[in-house]
Design an enzyme around this catalytic site. Structure first.
Site, PDB file in Angstrom:
ATOM      1  N   TYR A  40       0.857  -1.179   0.000  1.00 31.11           N
ATOM      2  CA  TYR A  40       0.000   0.000   0.000  1.00 31.11           C
ATOM      3  C   TYR A  40       0.894   1.231   0.000  1.00 31.11           C
ATOM      4  O   TYR A  40       1.894   1.270  -0.700  1.00 31.11           O
ATOM      5  CB  TYR A  40      -0.978  -0.057   1.180  1.00 31.11           C
ATOM      6  CG  TYR A  40      -2.184   0.830   0.994  1.00 31.11           C
ATOM      7  CD1 TYR A  40      -2.990   0.705  -0.141  1.00 31.11           C
ATOM      8  CD2 TYR A  40      -2.511   1.804   1.917  1.00 31.11           C
ATOM      9  CE1 TYR A  40      -4.087   1.531  -0.342  1.00 31.11           C
ATOM     10  CE2 TYR A  40      -3.607   2.636   1.728  1.00 31.11           C
ATOM     11  CZ  TYR A  40      -4.389   2.495   0.593  1.00 31.11           C
ATOM     12  OH  TYR A  40      -5.470   3.316   0.394  1.00 31.11           O
ATOM     13  N   LYS A  95     -19.976 -20.363  -9.909  1.00 29.41           N
ATOM     14  CA  LYS A  95     -19.292 -20.207 -11.198  1.00 29.41           C
ATOM     15  C   LYS A  95     -17.858 -19.731 -10.975  1.00 29.41           C
ATOM     16  O   LYS A  95     -16.921 -20.194 -11.639  1.00 29.41           O
ATOM     17  CB  LYS A  95     -20.054 -19.192 -12.044  1.00 29.41           C
ATOM     18  CG  LYS A  95     -19.653 -19.179 -13.507  1.00 29.41           C
ATOM     19  CD  LYS A  95     -20.329 -20.308 -14.259  1.00 29.41           C
ATOM     20  CE  LYS A  95     -20.150 -20.202 -15.748  1.00 29.41           C
ATOM     21  NZ  LYS A  95     -20.968 -21.157 -16.496  1.00 29.41           N
TER      22      LYS A  95
END
Length: 753
Positions: A40, A95
């Site tokens: 970060y 999925k």
């Protein structure tokens, strides 16, 4: 096909206290302050500036290149219809995990709360910079056509509606092979498509791309044949297939037809209709779970037909999982701007070609087949064939490059090798074991000691429902039946109460003969035979069961001791041993011995290693055996390390064909980099069978890995026992009881003459 109870489905979706089926796992170190500063602020600012200057840099510095959005608005959820965006989330998560499971593609589900197709388009367009591709799912027709076509024109990443194209691609491969077998040309055959939704239209369009003539295709919907001039229930997509024909009904259409594609509703195609089809017809009844005509009825009506369905319990399963994971894999890896017709056709041809190749032993073993070759019952690869990734993804990538939609040009042969490295076994091992058990020539009888336990009863239900085996529950019939009722299960497993068993005296006499010189009197035998951990192994001994499972409420020695007393060890084997299958992310390891031998000698370690290596081969894994120690190849001379070194020497003498080395430390065994840099002479690199020097080290290692490393453990699996006897961990979950039962069946199958 297996039936799923409401309770089982809901429990699965919150298994282990974790709701849902997906999570986010960091791919970079996050252990130090410097790591965090790189991940970060301030470090993250550098790739931000790079991407601002060059958008393609996002493929290098972010997850974009391996990330797919699974996007829906929930207007056509499976067979449930319009249930709304939020209700579609479990399906989209499902999925997403299939993408990961089969092709290592990361996927995030996106549910758009709008039935307005333009809103769906706006949302997809707005979020598209985050993804390498978008998989549209469960969006009703005809809006799905409009949404996909519009997004493909707007975006420079692949947009693919799997409900349309997935079935088309897989069935297209089956069509090519089926027609080859019956000696017909695709440009000449008459084709009937039952259904006119997204999948049916796409199937018809791909047939044309594969060589069929549009005028030879008849589309039949709920109002009958789609013919020129029809006004009712028409849309622009059906109009493309409006035919000049006198046929008005499905019966009219199939008369003389060479091919039937079913994408509609169950039982719509009757045996009488099938009898009117042309010689050697192809019948693809793909409605799921109930096909347009049952496989048996189709074959009875036309023995000369080649039949495919969407079901796994019949030959030639048309399963979309053979398509979308690998199509996106290939598209992502060349950074394709779209998935075009050339890529779809390439996928179909790749699957068709793979079906003609020699089927590897691992696939044969998974389906318990002596042989499997291209023919009427094998026109499409099996869903669990690991080679699909290596054939389909490169074909798609090549087509993308050759058709000019790839941003990145790659060497296809090198790419195929890279894909092979992705083929970690992982959960495939569990599927392999379950499918192996299901494919037994007959149902193996699995005897459970703790038949009155709710978890055992629930596991027995699943075992029966999935045809893994025939469970036999030891216990009181009234107690078990009441629990079955309380659990709301619909099953009638065989129940045996030892006290009232008709062969009780035979069992007592047989046990007495086995143990009469070990201090057991006939009176003792009659008492001991009431113990389920004695009665169960005796059922196997007396031929009334094929395998025995216990341990849910017993300590390990309570199970293994009577098993050894009754069955001893396998011929040629001096020691029994325990192994755990450890699934770590996409890698599979065997840990041994964590359960039986507390302080094994060098001779014991050698035998344990050989047992584990042989078991690895039963799982379709080529064993790379490392014997572990605190020493690396003589770095520390100590009796404990010398014991391990001696074991390695013994194995090489007895089993020179095995790939084995040691002694070595655990990190050395599983880190090819360490071997390459420091010990290039080692015969083993990246070991997958880890033989620990003692029970305590193995037991500690597997439990720490399972708890802290989020590894999945399947086991313990007993090796070397004279019969298929297997032990559960105390308090085991139902899922793992089923796993061990399947292992027991596989063990029993391996001992059949």
């Amino acid at each position: 096909m297996a039936t799923i109870t409401r309770e089982e489905a809901l429990e699965y979706h919150k298994l282990q206290g974790k709701p849902g089926k997906i999570s986010v796992i960091p791919t970079k170190p996050m252990l130090t302050q410097r790591d965090l500063s790189l991940a970060y602020t301030p470090g993250v600012a550098i790739p931000v500036l790079e991407i601002e200057q060059d958008a393609d840099a996002s493929y290098e510095y972010t997850a974009k290149g391996n990330l797919v959005a699974v996007l829906t608005n929930g207007t056509a959820i499976l067979g449930l219809g319009d249930r709304g965006a939020l209700a579609a989330k479990p399906v989209m998560e499902g999925k997403a995990v299939l993408f990961k499971r089969f092709a290592d593609v990361d996927a995030i589900d996106i549910e758009v709360d709008s039935r307005d197709p333009d809103v769906v388009i706006q949302v997809a367009r707005a979020i598209s910079p985050s993804f390498g591709g978008i998989n549209l799912e469960d969006i009703k027709a005809p809006e799905c056509f409009y949404i996909e076509e519009t997004l493909r024109s707007l975006l420079d990443i692949p947009v693919f509606h799997d409900d349309q194209h997935g079935t088309a691609i897989i069935s297209g491969a089956a069509l090519l092979n089926g027609l080859e077998l019956v000696g017909k040309q695709i440009a000449e055959v008459k084709i009937v498509v039952s259904g006119a939704g997204a999948s049916a239209i796409s199937c018809a369009e791909l047939m044309v791309k594969l060589g069929a003539k549009r005028e030879n295709i008849l589309l039949v919907d709920t109002r009958g044949v789609v013919y020129q001039g029809r006004q009712e229930g028409m849309n622009p997509y059906k109009e493309r297939f409006a035919a000049e024909t006198e046929a008005r009904s499905l019966a009219d259409a199939v008369r003389g037809a060479d091919v039937f594609y079913g994408l509609s509703v169950k039982d719509i195609l009757t045996p009488e209709m099938v009898k009117t089809m042309a010689e050697r017809p192809l019948i693809f009844a793909m409605s799921n779970p109930d096909p347009e005509i049952r496989y048996e009825l189709a074959k009875e009506a036309r023995p000369d037909a080649i039949v495919a369905t969407g079901r796994s319990d019949y030959p030639n399963q048309i399963n979309n999982v053979l398509g979308f994971p690998f199509i996106f894999r290939g598209a992502l890896d060349v950074r394709a701007r779209t998935i075009n017709d050339e890529m779809k056709v390439a996928a179909s041809h790749a699957l068709a070609a793979l079906a003609k190749e020699d089927v590897p032993d691992s696939v044969l073993r998974a389906y318990n087949l002596e042989s499997l070759k291209f023919g009427p019952d094998y026109i499409i690869p099996k869903p669990l064939d690991p080679r699909v990734l290596l054939w389909e993804a490169p074909a798609v990538a090549r087509a993308a490059i050759e058709s000019g939609v790839a941003r990145k040009v790659i060497d296809i042969e090198e790419y195929r090798q890279q894909l092979a490295f992705r083929l970690g076994m992982g959960e495939q091992i569990r599927y392999y074991i379950l499918n192996k058990a299901k494919s037994a020539p007959r149902l193996m009888r699995i005897c459970f000691a703790e038949g009155e336990e709710s978890k055992i009863i629930r596991a027995a239900y699943q075992i029966m429902d999935e045809n893994i085996g025939e469970p036999i529950l030891i216990g009181r019939a009234d107690v078990i039946c009441q629990k079955i009722s309380d659990l709301g299960l619909s099953c009638t497993p065989r129940i045996i109460d030892p006290l009232h068993y008709e062969r009780f005296e035979e069992y007592a006499q047989a046990f007495y003969l086995l143990r009469q010189r070990k201090g057991i009197t006939l009176k003792d035998a009659r008492q001991r035979i009431l113990d389920p951990n004695v009665f169960g192994p005796m059922m196997v001994k007396m031929g009334d069961a094929d395998a025995f499972v216990s341990g849910l409420t017993y300590d390990y020695p309570d199970v293994i001791r009577p098993a050894l007393q009754i069955h001893h060890t396998k011929p040629g084997t001096q020691r029994a041993a325990g192994v755990y299958i450890m699934i770590v992310n996409d890698r599979t390891y065997l840990f041994t011995d964590a359960t039986v031998n507390i302080d094994p000698s060098a001779e014991d370690l050698a035998e344990i290693a050989c047992l584990a290596a042989d078991f690895a081969q039963q799982l379709g894994i080529e064993p790379r055996v490392a014997l572990l120690s605190f020493s690396n190849f003589g770095s520390t001379i100590h009796p404990l390390s010398l014991k391990v070194k001696k074991a390695v020497d013994l194995i090489r003498q007895r089993r020179p064909e095995l790939m084995v080395d040691g002694e070595m430390q655990a990190d050395t065994a599983v880190s090819p980099e360490i071997i390459q840099e420091r010990y290039p002479f080692s015969r083993v690199s990246d070991a997958n069978v880890l033989v620990f020097p003692s029970l305590e080290s193995a037991n500690i290692a597997y439990k720490l890995l399972a708890r802290l490393g989020n590894a999945q453990a399947i086991g313990p699996i007993l090796l070397g026992i004279g019969a298929p006897i297997h032990v559960l961990q105390t308090g085991e979950e139902v899922r793992n009881i089923v796993n061990i039962a399947a292992v027991a069946v596989m063990d029993a199958m391996s001992r059949q003459p």
